[in-house]
Design a protein around this motif. Structure first.
Motif, short mmCIF file in Angstrom:
data_model
loop_
_atom_site.label_atom_id
_atom_site.label_comp_id
_atom_site.label_asym_id
_atom_site.label_seq_id
_atom_site.Cartn_x
_atom_site.Cartn_y
_atom_site.Cartn_z
N PRO A 20 -57.47 35.71 -11.50
CA PRO A 20 -56.14 35.80 -10.91
C PRO A 20 -55.25 34.68 -11.44
O PRO A 20 -55.68 33.52 -11.52
CB PRO A 20 -56.42 35.63 -9.41
CG PRO A 20 -57.84 36.05 -9.24
CD PRO A 20 -58.54 35.65 -10.50
N PRO A 21 -54.02 35.00 -11.88
CA PRO A 21 -53.16 33.97 -12.45
C PRO A 21 -52.80 32.91 -11.43
O PRO A 21 -52.56 33.21 -10.27
CB PRO A 21 -51.93 34.75 -12.91
CG PRO A 21 -51.93 35.98 -12.09
CD PRO A 21 -53.37 36.30 -11.84
N ARG A 22 -52.77 31.67 -11.86
CA ARG A 22 -52.45 30.58 -10.95
C ARG A 22 -51.06 30.04 -11.25
O ARG A 22 -50.53 30.17 -12.36
CB ARG A 22 -53.48 29.46 -11.05
CG ARG A 22 -53.51 28.74 -12.39
CD ARG A 22 -54.62 27.70 -12.44
NE ARG A 22 -54.67 26.98 -13.70
CZ ARG A 22 -53.96 25.89 -13.97
NH1 ARG A 22 -53.14 25.41 -13.07
NH2 ARG A 22 -54.06 25.29 -15.13
N ARG A 64 -44.31 36.16 -13.35
CA ARG A 64 -45.57 36.41 -14.04
C ARG A 64 -45.53 35.94 -15.49
O ARG A 64 -44.51 36.03 -16.18
CB ARG A 64 -45.91 37.89 -14.04
CG ARG A 64 -45.83 38.55 -12.68
CD ARG A 64 -46.74 37.93 -11.64
NE ARG A 64 -48.12 38.35 -11.76
CZ ARG A 64 -49.06 38.04 -10.89
NH1 ARG A 64 -48.76 37.29 -9.83
NH2 ARG A 64 -50.29 38.47 -11.04
N ILE A 65 -46.65 35.42 -15.95
CA ILE A 65 -46.86 35.08 -17.35
C ILE A 65 -48.10 35.83 -17.83
O ILE A 65 -49.16 35.76 -17.20
CB ILE A 65 -47.08 33.57 -17.57
CG1 ILE A 65 -45.95 32.75 -16.95
CG2 ILE A 65 -47.21 33.25 -19.05
CD1 ILE A 65 -46.18 31.25 -17.01
N PHE A 66 -47.96 36.58 -18.90
CA PHE A 66 -49.10 37.27 -19.50
C PHE A 66 -49.02 37.12 -21.01
O PHE A 66 -48.01 36.60 -21.55
CB PHE A 66 -49.12 38.76 -19.10
CG PHE A 66 -47.93 39.54 -19.57
CD1 PHE A 66 -47.94 40.16 -20.81
CD2 PHE A 66 -46.79 39.65 -18.79
CE1 PHE A 66 -46.84 40.88 -21.26
CE2 PHE A 66 -45.69 40.37 -19.23
CZ PHE A 66 -45.71 40.98 -20.47
N GLY A 67 -50.06 37.53 -21.70
CA GLY A 67 -50.05 37.38 -23.15
C GLY A 67 -50.97 38.37 -23.83
O GLY A 67 -51.87 38.94 -23.21
N TYR A 68 -50.72 38.59 -25.11
CA TYR A 68 -51.60 39.41 -25.93
C TYR A 68 -52.39 38.48 -26.83
O TYR A 68 -51.82 37.78 -27.69
CB TYR A 68 -50.81 40.42 -26.76
CG TYR A 68 -51.72 41.39 -27.48
CD1 TYR A 68 -52.26 42.48 -26.81
CD2 TYR A 68 -52.06 41.21 -28.81
CE1 TYR A 68 -53.12 43.37 -27.45
CE2 TYR A 68 -52.91 42.09 -29.46
CZ TYR A 68 -53.43 43.17 -28.77
OH TYR A 68 -54.28 44.05 -29.41
N ALA A 69 -53.71 38.43 -26.60
CA ALA A 69 -54.59 37.55 -27.38
C ALA A 69 -54.96 38.23 -28.69
O ALA A 69 -55.60 39.28 -28.69
CB ALA A 69 -55.85 37.22 -26.57
N TRP A 111 -54.64 42.30 -23.76
CA TRP A 111 -53.69 41.70 -22.83
C TRP A 111 -54.42 40.88 -21.79
O TRP A 111 -55.49 41.27 -21.35
CB TRP A 111 -52.89 42.78 -22.11
CG TRP A 111 -51.95 43.58 -22.96
CD1 TRP A 111 -52.10 44.88 -23.33
CD2 TRP A 111 -50.70 43.15 -23.50
NE1 TRP A 111 -51.03 45.29 -24.08
CE2 TRP A 111 -50.14 44.24 -24.19
CE3 TRP A 111 -50.00 41.93 -23.47
CZ2 TRP A 111 -48.92 44.16 -24.85
CZ3 TRP A 111 -48.78 41.85 -24.13
CH2 TRP A 111 -48.25 42.96 -24.81
N ARG A 112 -53.81 39.79 -21.38
CA ARG A 112 -54.41 38.97 -20.33
C ARG A 112 -53.33 38.41 -19.42
O ARG A 112 -52.30 37.91 -19.88
CB ARG A 112 -55.22 37.81 -20.93
CG ARG A 112 -56.38 38.28 -21.79
CD ARG A 112 -57.34 37.15 -22.09
NE ARG A 112 -58.44 37.63 -22.93
CZ ARG A 112 -59.51 38.25 -22.50
NH1 ARG A 112 -59.63 38.50 -21.20
NH2 ARG A 112 -60.45 38.66 -23.32
N GLU A 113 -53.56 38.50 -18.11
CA GLU A 113 -52.75 37.76 -17.16
C GLU A 113 -53.05 36.29 -17.34
O GLU A 113 -54.22 35.89 -17.40
CB GLU A 113 -53.09 38.19 -15.73
CG GLU A 113 -52.60 39.58 -15.37
CD GLU A 113 -51.25 39.56 -14.67
OE1 GLU A 113 -50.90 40.58 -14.07
OE2 GLU A 113 -50.55 38.53 -14.75
N LEU A 114 -52.01 35.45 -17.41
CA LEU A 114 -52.24 34.05 -17.75
C LEU A 114 -51.92 33.09 -16.60
O LEU A 114 -52.70 32.19 -16.32
CB LEU A 114 -51.41 33.68 -18.98
CG LEU A 114 -51.79 34.43 -20.26
CD1 LEU A 114 -50.80 34.09 -21.38
CD2 LEU A 114 -53.21 34.10 -20.69
#
Length: 363
Positions: free
Chosen positions: A27-29, A306-311, A317-320
């Motif tokens: 879970p993103p912090r 929200r902050i997410f990214g594509y690794a 995709w990942r929730e960051l």
């Protein structure tokens, strides 16, 4: 406001590589804001922002945008500069060209900031995409006129490849979206056309590039009803593109699965090279809106945290993390000394802010 009377013709190409799904994540912090970066001299949103690394340190620059009044009178030509080691932003000369515009783009190439386009707003609400391109040298404080865009666009994504080439991906041109990928060679001061964007043409999308690989996500598309009436809708499409090293005009595009969460408009984004490379997206709104922050459906838009990214290393995709304060209406996310930085933008209630938020990275 964006008008809906003409649909731009487009040439679409598609990729065939199977897409990979979102990866698991904790879970993103909440990321705490870091001290040390001063606020802008005035509240501004939809400003073109850029970090220019030099031997003396990293210069932060903000160009154009919209003031706190959020009316047709409030688009700006102003520029602001935070030099290395300084504790205040100083005003710089206005960006040349048509006075007062927003939704421009700025990138750094070889120690120089390049400012592209944007659009003007008239009293009757009509908008015009601006073709202007200027190079700004933070050392001399001078602008240089560069070759104009062949097709003027605003609300486009601007990405730098090989510290020489700038890609302007899709965006809005006067009366509709285009699927063009316009390629600017900063050394030759010339423009060519690269492989078109394969998705539905959009404006207000976001993206980043790491080495030769770019990721583009979301934005606003045009929908045409049975009666022929056009409307605006959020797009959930995402694409990855790889530049051909032998010919930067060629991009191999493939569609990606949707990112975590709802599609968004005017997120902040950038490519971060560490850890195998991640294209990071932050904030934005899930309801398309006019420049004043009120949705085209009449409902005021509200920002996301929200902050997410594509690794790129594992293609997922990942929730960051989460922003310390929800934010939207951005034209870029800056990477500065191990931090990600948001400059200005809109907060809850469509409030324009002067604050600069610095986040530790990686989260």
């Amino acid at each position: 406001m964006r008008v809906t009377t003409l649909l731009m013709s487009t040439l679409l190409v598609t990729g065939c590589r199977p897409a990979v799904g979102p990866g698991p994540s904790d879970p993103p912090r909440l990321l705490p804001a870091q001290p040390g970066l001063p606020a802008l001299p005035m509240a501004v949103t939809n400003n073109a922002v850029v970090a220019v690394p030099t031997a003396a340190g990293t210069h932060l620059l903000s160009f154009l945008g919209l003031g706190a009044g959020k009316t047709w009178r409030d688009p700006l030509s102003a520029g602001f500069h935070l030099a290395p080691g300084q504790t205040t932003w100083r005003p710089i000369a206005d960006v040349p060209g048509p006075a007062g515009r927003l939704a421009g783009a700025a990138v750094a190439v070889a120690g120089v900031a390049y400012v592209f386009g944007g659009y003007t707003v008239a009293e009757d609400g009509s908008e015009r995409s601006v073709e202007s391109v200027h190079a700004y040298d933070p050392a001399s404080g001078r602008y240089q006129v560069r070759a104009p865009m062949p097709i003027p666009v605003d609300d486009a994504v601007a990405l730098v490849y090989a510290d020489r080439y700038v890609y302007l991906v899709s965006g809005w041109h006067d009366l509709g979206n285009v699927n063009l990928v316009q390629l600017y060679d900063t050394r030759a001061d010339t423009w060519t056309q690269a492989t078109p964007f394969p998705g539905t043409p959009v404006f207000g999308h976001a993206g980043g590039i790491v080495a030769d690989t770019m990721v583009i996500a979301d934005g606003v598309r045009i929908e045409v009803g049975a009666s022929g009436r056009r409307s605006f809708a959020i797009s959930g499409e995402a694409y990855i593109g790889r530049v051909d090293e032998a010919d930067p005009r060629r991009i191999e595009w493939h569609r990606l699965p949707p990112h975590p969460g709802r599609p968004r408009y005017r997120m902040a984004a950038t490519g971060v090279a560490g850890g195998g490379g991640t294209v990071v997206f932050a904030g934005g709104a899930d309801n398309p809106y006019n420049y004043d922050g009120v949705g085209y459906d009449g409902v005021p838009a509200e920002p996301s945290d929200r902050i997410f990214g594509y690794a790129l290393a594992d293609g997922r995709w990942r929730e960051l993390a989460r922003l310390p304060v929800a934010s939207m209406d951005h034209r870029g996310l800056l990477e500065v000394d191990g931090h990600l930085v948001l400059v200005g933008g809109m907060r809850a209630g469509q409030a324009v802010t002067a604050e600069v938020v610095s986040l530790p990275w990686p989260p």
